[in-house]
Design a protein around this motif. Structure first.
Motif, PDB file in Angstrom:
ATOM      1  N   ARG A 165     -12.650   2.736 -64.434  1.00 25.51           N
ATOM      2  CA  ARG A 165     -12.872   4.092 -64.927  1.00 25.51           C
ATOM      3  C   ARG A 165     -11.591   4.706 -65.475  1.00 25.51           C
ATOM      4  O   ARG A 165     -11.639   5.605 -66.311  1.00 25.51           O
ATOM      5  CB  ARG A 165     -13.459   4.962 -63.817  1.00 25.51           C
ATOM      6  N   SER A 166     -10.460   4.210 -65.031  1.00 23.24           N
ATOM      7  CA  SER A 166      -9.168   4.685 -65.539  1.00 23.24           C
ATOM      8  C   SER A 166      -8.849   4.119 -66.918  1.00 23.24           C
ATOM      9  O   SER A 166      -7.935   4.595 -67.593  1.00 23.24           O
ATOM     10  CB  SER A 166      -8.057   4.278 -64.581  1.00 23.24           C
ATOM     11  N   GLY A 167      -9.573   3.086 -67.340  1.00 20.85           N
ATOM     12  CA  GLY A 167      -9.281   2.430 -68.606  1.00 20.85           C
ATOM     13  C   GLY A 167      -8.306   1.273 -68.479  1.00 20.85           C
ATOM     14  O   GLY A 167      -8.059   0.553 -69.450  1.00 20.85           O
ATOM     15  N   GLU A 168      -7.759   1.085 -67.287  1.00 20.76           N
ATOM     16  CA  GLU A 168      -6.786   0.010 -67.065  1.00 20.76           C
ATOM     17  C   GLU A 168      -7.446  -1.360 -67.206  1.00 20.76           C
ATOM     18  O   GLU A 168      -8.582  -1.562 -66.782  1.00 20.76           O
ATOM     19  CB  GLU A 168      -6.211   0.145 -65.650  1.00 20.76           C
ATOM     20  N   LYS A 169      -6.751  -2.278 -67.818  1.00 21.37           N
ATOM     21  CA  LYS A 169      -7.218  -3.662 -67.878  1.00 21.37           C
ATOM     22  C   LYS A 169      -6.538  -4.416 -66.737  1.00 21.37           C
ATOM     23  O   LYS A 169      -5.502  -5.062 -66.895  1.00 21.37           O
ATOM     24  CB  LYS A 169      -6.894  -4.305 -69.221  1.00 21.37           C
ATOM     25  N   SER A 170      -7.141  -4.332 -65.565  1.00 19.85           N
ATOM     26  CA  SER A 170      -6.537  -4.850 -64.341  1.00 19.85           C
ATOM     27  C   SER A 170      -6.813  -6.338 -64.184  1.00 19.85           C
ATOM     28  O   SER A 170      -7.657  -6.920 -64.873  1.00 19.85           O
ATOM     29  CB  SER A 170      -7.092  -4.094 -63.137  1.00 19.85           C
ATOM     30  N   ASP A 171      -6.128  -6.939 -63.223  1.00 19.65           N
ATOM     31  CA  ASP A 171      -6.346  -8.361 -62.937  1.00 19.65           C
ATOM     32  C   ASP A 171      -7.781  -8.607 -62.480  1.00 19.65           C
ATOM     33  O   ASP A 171      -8.398  -9.605 -62.847  1.00 19.65           O
ATOM     34  CB  ASP A 171      -5.369  -8.834 -61.853  1.00 19.65           C
ATOM     35  N   ARG A 172      -8.303  -7.688 -61.664  1.00 18.10           N
ATOM     36  CA  ARG A 172      -9.663  -7.902 -61.182  1.00 18.10           C
ATOM     37  C   ARG A 172     -10.673  -7.801 -62.319  1.00 18.10           C
ATOM     38  O   ARG A 172     -11.689  -8.493 -62.320  1.00 18.10           O
ATOM     39  CB  ARG A 172     -10.008  -6.934 -60.054  1.00 18.10           C
ATOM     40  N   MET A 173     -10.375  -6.969 -63.319  1.00 23.89           N
ATOM     41  CA  MET A 173     -11.272  -6.880 -64.474  1.00 23.89           C
ATOM     42  C   MET A 173     -11.255  -8.178 -65.275  1.00 23.89           C
ATOM     43  O   MET A 173     -12.278  -8.629 -65.787  1.00 23.89           O
ATOM     44  CB  MET A 173     -10.865  -5.714 -65.375  1.00 23.89           C
ATOM     45  N   THR A 174     -10.089  -8.788 -65.369  1.00 25.49           N
ATOM     46  CA  THR A 174      -9.986 -10.066 -66.079  1.00 25.49           C
ATOM     47  C   THR A 174     -10.816 -11.135 -65.386  1.00 25.49           C
ATOM     48  O   THR A 174     -11.514 -11.920 -66.032  1.00 25.49           O
ATOM     49  CB  THR A 174      -8.514 -10.506 -66.167  1.00 25.49           C
ATOM     50  N   ARG A 175     -10.760 -11.163 -64.047  1.00 29.55           N
ATOM     51  CA  ARG A 175     -11.533 -12.149 -63.290  1.00 29.55           C
ATOM     52  C   ARG A 175     -13.034 -11.896 -63.427  1.00 29.55           C
ATOM     53  O   ARG A 175     -13.822 -12.838 -63.580  1.00 29.55           O
ATOM     54  CB  ARG A 175     -11.115 -12.133 -61.819  1.00 29.55           C
ATOM     55  N   ILE A 176     -13.428 -10.637 -63.353  1.00 30.23           N
ATOM     56  CA  ILE A 176     -14.848 -10.317 -63.480  1.00 30.23           C
ATOM     57  C   ILE A 176     -15.341 -10.628 -64.892  1.00 30.23           C
ATOM     58  O   ILE A 176     -16.431 -11.179 -65.074  1.00 30.23           O
ATOM     59  CB  ILE A 176     -15.097  -8.842 -63.123  1.00 30.23           C
ATOM     60  N   ALA A 177     -14.530 -10.293 -65.884  1.00 32.79           N
ATOM     61  CA  ALA A 177     -14.917 -10.580 -67.273  1.00 32.79           C
ATOM     62  C   ALA A 177     -15.116 -12.075 -67.485  1.00 32.79           C
ATOM     63  O   ALA A 177     -16.024 -12.501 -68.211  1.00 32.79           O
ATOM     64  CB  ALA A 177     -13.854 -10.037 -68.228  1.00 32.79           C
ATOM     65  N   ASP A 178     -14.288 -12.873 -66.836  1.00 33.88           N
ATOM     66  CA  ASP A 178     -14.439 -14.323 -66.951  1.00 33.88           C
ATOM     67  C   ASP A 178     -15.759 -14.775 -66.323  1.00 33.88           C
ATOM     68  O   ASP A 178     -16.468 -15.616 -66.878  1.00 33.88           O
ATOM     69  CB  ASP A 178     -13.256 -15.025 -66.273  1.00 33.88           C
ATOM     70  N   ALA A 179     -16.085 -14.198 -65.156  1.00 33.19           N
ATOM     71  CA  ALA A 179     -17.345 -14.562 -64.494  1.00 33.19           C
ATOM     72  C   ALA A 179     -18.548 -14.125 -65.326  1.00 33.19           C
ATOM     73  O   ALA A 179     -19.581 -14.792 -65.351  1.00 33.19           O
ATOM     74  CB  ALA A 179     -17.403 -13.923 -63.104  1.00 33.19           C
TER      75      ALA A 179
END
Length: 307
Positions: free
Chosen positions: A150-164
């Motif tokens: 929600r902050s707009g940050e491209k976090s490490d966890r977002m990268t992992r979820i996007a991959d999944a």
């Protein structure tokens, strides 16, 4: 990643099914009746993007399981309180929750119960329903799920979820402007659901009628005006953009709210429109078209309760 989908209805069944079809570790948290149905028939998806029959892992509330990495909330807003109780045992300290509910009223409750860090932004666009046999029937080209911090940050966890979430037959999109995306979706769906449920019609005949088109425009403008009073981050020209979008989608498009009314099911009147009209009242914004849409839904619910 271990993914839990809360609900295996039209939305959860479709997007969770596409992840399962790809080979992700997906479990569905369902009620006993739906569990028995899925054990008998499998999770059936009928879609222009490809049919599939899957054998999903299923949980019923109270059954033991380790915490999940990602939880997709796909239920209706009026089931949110019960769903939060049901899902609580499956949330660990690093679990993230992606809500796919329409509107914005649910976000406050989610962050209060789960904490700011565990709640991501999420939304979806899909025209889908369950048929009489419990199959997910997806009927248009649009089948998008958008998620992000929600902050707009491209976090490490977002990268992992996007991959999944990548490589499926549905469109899973990571957004770096999630807050705005959710408000934009709210504006669009409040208009689409409002006018299709008011006129009991797909969008095509409404926009082709002169007064129907006026109602679409008035709804867009009233909802946008209300949202601006709470500093919703609406983009420049979003009303015109949604007007164009509502005129470009298939004329046969129905909202899920209209489909629920056709089936005699409950609707999200308070979550969608009660919330907006409460904001309008607090901030002195007139919304006569929205009031008619809300009254239509309240009358429907009152009549439904008598059946």
């Amino acid at each position: 990643m271990k993914i839990l989908v809360v609900g295996a209805g039209a939305v959860g069944g479709y997007f969770g099914g596409r992840l399962l079809e790809k080979g992700e570790d997906v479990t569905f948290l369902v009620r006993e009746g739906r569990k028995q149905q899925l054990e008998k028939t499998g999770l059936v998806i009928k879609s222009m993007h490809g049919d599939v029959v899957l054998s999903p892992k299923l949980l019923v509330s109270g059954e033991a399981s380790e915490p999940f990495d990602v939880i997709l909330l796909s239920m209706k807003a009026y089931h949110l309180d019960a769903a939060l109780k049901d899902v609580n045992p499956y949330i660990g300290p690093k679990t993230v929750v992606v809500p796919l509910l329409n509107g914005m009223a649910h976000m406050k409750k989610l962050t209060e119960v789960l904490g700011e860090q565990q709640v991501l932004g999420g939304l979806c666009f899909v025209e889908a329903t369950l048929d009489a046999d419990g199959a997910v029937v997806q009927t248009s080209a649009i089948h998008d799920l958008v998620f992000g911090e929600r902050s707009g940050e491209k976090s490490d966890r977002m990268t992992r979820i996007a991959d999944a979430f990548s490589g499926t037959k549905a469109n899973f999109e990571l957004s770096e402007n999630m807050d705005q995306a959710m408000w934009h979706k709210y504006l669009f769906i409040a208009t689409l659901a409002g006018v299709t449920s008011l006129f009991r019609s797909p969008i095509g005949p409404i926009r082709e009628d002169a007064l129907g088109a006026v109602t679409i425009r008035q709804t867009l403008e009233e909802v946008a005006a209300i949202m601006k009073t709470v500093d919703a981050p609406l983009g420049e020209g979003i009303v015109d953009g949604n007007w164009d979008k509502l005129h470009s989608i298939a004329g046969s498009m129905k909202s899920s709210m209209q489909r629920d009314m056709e089936k005699g099911l409950s609707v999200e009147a308070e979550h969608f429109y009660g919330y907006l009209l409460e904001v309008a009242l607090e901030n002195g914004v007139g919304a006569p078209t929205l009031e008619k849409i809300y009254a239509n839904l309240r009358i429907y619910e009152a009549q439904r309760s008598l059946i």
